[in-house]
Design an enzyme around this catalytic site. Structure first.
Site, PDB file in Angstrom:
ATOM      1  CG  HIS A   1      -1.733  -0.971   1.649  1.00 56.03           C
ATOM      2  ND1 HIS A   1      -1.330  -2.087   2.311  1.00 56.03           N
ATOM      3  CD2 HIS A   1      -3.081  -1.085   1.518  1.00 56.03           C
ATOM      4  CE1 HIS A   1      -2.383  -2.869   2.553  1.00 56.03           C
ATOM      5  NE2 HIS A   1      -3.455  -2.285   2.074  1.00 56.03           N
TER       6      HIS A   1
ATOM      7  CG  ASP B   1       1.796  -0.891   3.366  1.00 54.47           C
ATOM      8  OD1 ASP B   1       0.978  -0.538   4.222  1.00 54.47           O
ATOM      9  OD2 ASP B   1       1.534  -1.683   2.432  1.00 54.47           O
TER      10      ASP B   1
HETATM   11  C1  XLS Z   1      -7.503  -6.455   5.137  1.00 55.51           C
HETATM   12  C2  XLS Z   1      -7.110  -6.721   3.756  1.00 55.51           C
HETATM   13  C3  XLS Z   1      -5.956  -5.882   3.241  1.00 55.51           C
HETATM   14  C4  XLS Z   1      -5.903  -5.934   1.753  1.00 55.51           C
HETATM   15  C5  XLS Z   1      -5.111  -4.863   1.102  1.00 55.51           C
HETATM   16  O1  XLS Z   1      -8.203  -7.243   5.760  1.00 55.51           O
HETATM   17  O2  XLS Z   1      -6.819  -8.080   3.642  1.00 55.51           O
HETATM   18  O3  XLS Z   1      -4.752  -6.289   3.813  1.00 55.51           O
HETATM   19  O4  XLS Z   1      -5.404  -7.172   1.311  1.00 55.51           O
HETATM   20  O5  XLS Z   1      -5.625  -3.614   1.371  1.00 55.51           O
END
Ligand code: XLS
Ligand code: NI
Ligand code: NI
Length: 435
Positions: A99, A102
């Site tokens: 993301h 991140d």
């Molecule tokens: C949260 C989601 C997130 C997505 C990406 O529960 O799994 O990690 O995979 O935004």
């Protein structure tokens, strides 16, 4: 080189008899299974957020991990990128996912945040020239900042929609420039807490508009990767709109977007929707919507999306059954959307989680391939439905008979079907034989 993984070396395949805890025992990336290498089947990816940005917090206590890049702004982000690429090499994996939030700290304005993300993106681009690790997918974090508490695309305030659009445009373009093979949208706050303050239909329209804009922009910049929605029924929102694969498909169809989007299916999210993982894969594959997978597992007592590493080879074998049957994941892969526990403080723990997860996937893959190769499982399934291949069944499906015609046939031909065993235990044992 940083010294974060000091003393640790690249994880190698040593075979099932190995007692080396940092060796692969089943994941042998170059081994051919059902016509492709294990790496080509699994296409494993490290999730930047859980591995490098996760702090080990829970609702009763904050950070338990002490990473040298925490709280250090852009310097920390650069160190984190160095450590990330060292980790990819240690694990010897072909992909990662991230993301925007991140990889770089948020700034005061969208422009500043996007600039930070771009600066780290340039570092990624340089590192990717040297590294074999590529980008499976990028995504924008549209759920952590308080501006998104009432949704991003589905916010009652169009300015929040606009801000989210500005973020997604940036990450989509970066994903494209880095050669990313997919772009993911997970609607964490696209949903509601209470209908008392929510216009459901209005929010659906907004969500569809947002997605349409993303699809249009992807085409405009020449991004040929898959656009993926990631279903999840709740958490953080009480009710999330992208509840499960079937719900997502209905939504896409309603707005005419089902040709442009597929699903990224997460094990733990399937459970939260009271489905099994293989159910979600079977539905998605049937609908032509199976794009990619987020590999993890939930603590089944907690009822939360706990994002443990996968460790159930039997479950993965059933998943791979559907994946192999549709000829693979194409541009998708298995992203480890999984994190080490709060007490797993050491750098080595990050490796243990991924090594066990990959070995579990490898066992599942080999089990499914053996099951298919053996043929009995498919033969039994075909046998069970054989009546639909000719005669009565075929005519019904082809629309050759009206309801009256069918009823008439029952009387005329004295049709009187006898129940047959579903043989569940036999089938469970058959699957277990190969896992
Ligand atoms: C949260 C989601 C997130 C997505 C990406 O529960 O799994 O990690 O995979 O935004
Ligand atoms: Ni996920
Ligand atoms: Ni999740």
């Amino acid at each position: 080189m940083t010294d974060f993984f000091k003393g640790l070396s690249q994880v190698k395949f040593e075979g099932p008899q190995s007692r080396n805890p940092l060796a692969y025992r089943h994941y042998n990336k170059d081994e051919i299974v059902a016509g492709k290498t294990m790496e080509e089947h699994i296409r494993p990816a490290v999730a930047y957020w859980h591995t490098f940005a996760q702090e080990g917090g829970d609702p009763f206590g904050g950070r338990s991990f002490d990473r040298p890049w925490f709280d250090k702004g852009m310097d920390g982000a650069r160190l984190k990128a160095d450590v990330a690429f060292e980790f990819f090499e240690l694990l010897d994996v072909p992909f990662f996912c991230f993301h925007d939030a991140d990889i770089a700290p948020e700034g005061e304005t969208l422009a500043e945040s996007n600039k930070n993300v771009r600066a780290i993106g340039e570092i990624f681009a340089r590192k990717m020239e040297q590294s074999r690790t590529k980008l499976l997918w990028g995504t924008a974090n549209l759920f952590s900042n308080r501006r998104y508490m009432a949704g991003a695309a589905t916010n009652p305030d169009p300015e929040v929609f606009a801000y989210a659009a500005g973020q997604v445009k940036n990450v989509l373009e970066l994903t494209h420039e880095l050669g990313g093979e997919n772009y993911v949208l997970w609607g964490g706050r696209e949903g509601y807490e209470t209908l008392l303050n929510t216009k459901f239909g209005q929010e659906q329209d907004q969500m569809a508009r947002f997605l349409t804009l993303v699809i249009e922009h992807a085409k405009k910049i020449g991004f040929t990767g898959q656009i993926l929605l990631e279903p999840k029924p709740q958490e953080p929102s009480k009710h999330q709109y992208d509840y499960d694969v079937a719900t997502v498909y209905g939504f896409l169809q309603r707005y005419g977007l089902e040709q442009d989007v597929k699903c990224n299916i997460e094990v733990g999210h399937a459970f939260l929707a009271r489905h099994s993982f293989e159910h979600e894969l079977a539905v998605a594959s049937t609908l032509g919507m199976l794009g990619s997978v987020d590999a993890n597992r939930n603590d089944l007592q907690s009822g939360w999306d706990t994002d443990h590493f996968p460790n159930n080879a039997g479950e993965m074998a059933l998943a791979f059954y559907y994946i192999l049957k549709q000829g693979g994941l194409g541009k998708g892969g298995f992203n480890f959307d999984a994190k080490v526990r709060r007490q797993s403080l050491d750098a080595a723990d990050l490796l243990h989680g991924h090594v066990g997860g990959l070995d579990t996937l490898a066992r599942g893959l080999k089990g499914a391939a053996a099951l298919i190769e053996d043929g009995e499982f498919d033969r039994l399934l075909d046998e069970r439905y054989a009546g639909w291949d000719n005669g009565l069944g075929k005519d019904i499906l082809a629309g050759k008979l009206s309801l009256s015609d069918i009823a008439e046939k029952v009387h005329a031909e004295g049709i009187n079907p006898q129940p047959k065993s579903g043989r569940q235990e036999y089938l469970e044992n058959l699957v277990n034989h190969f896992v």
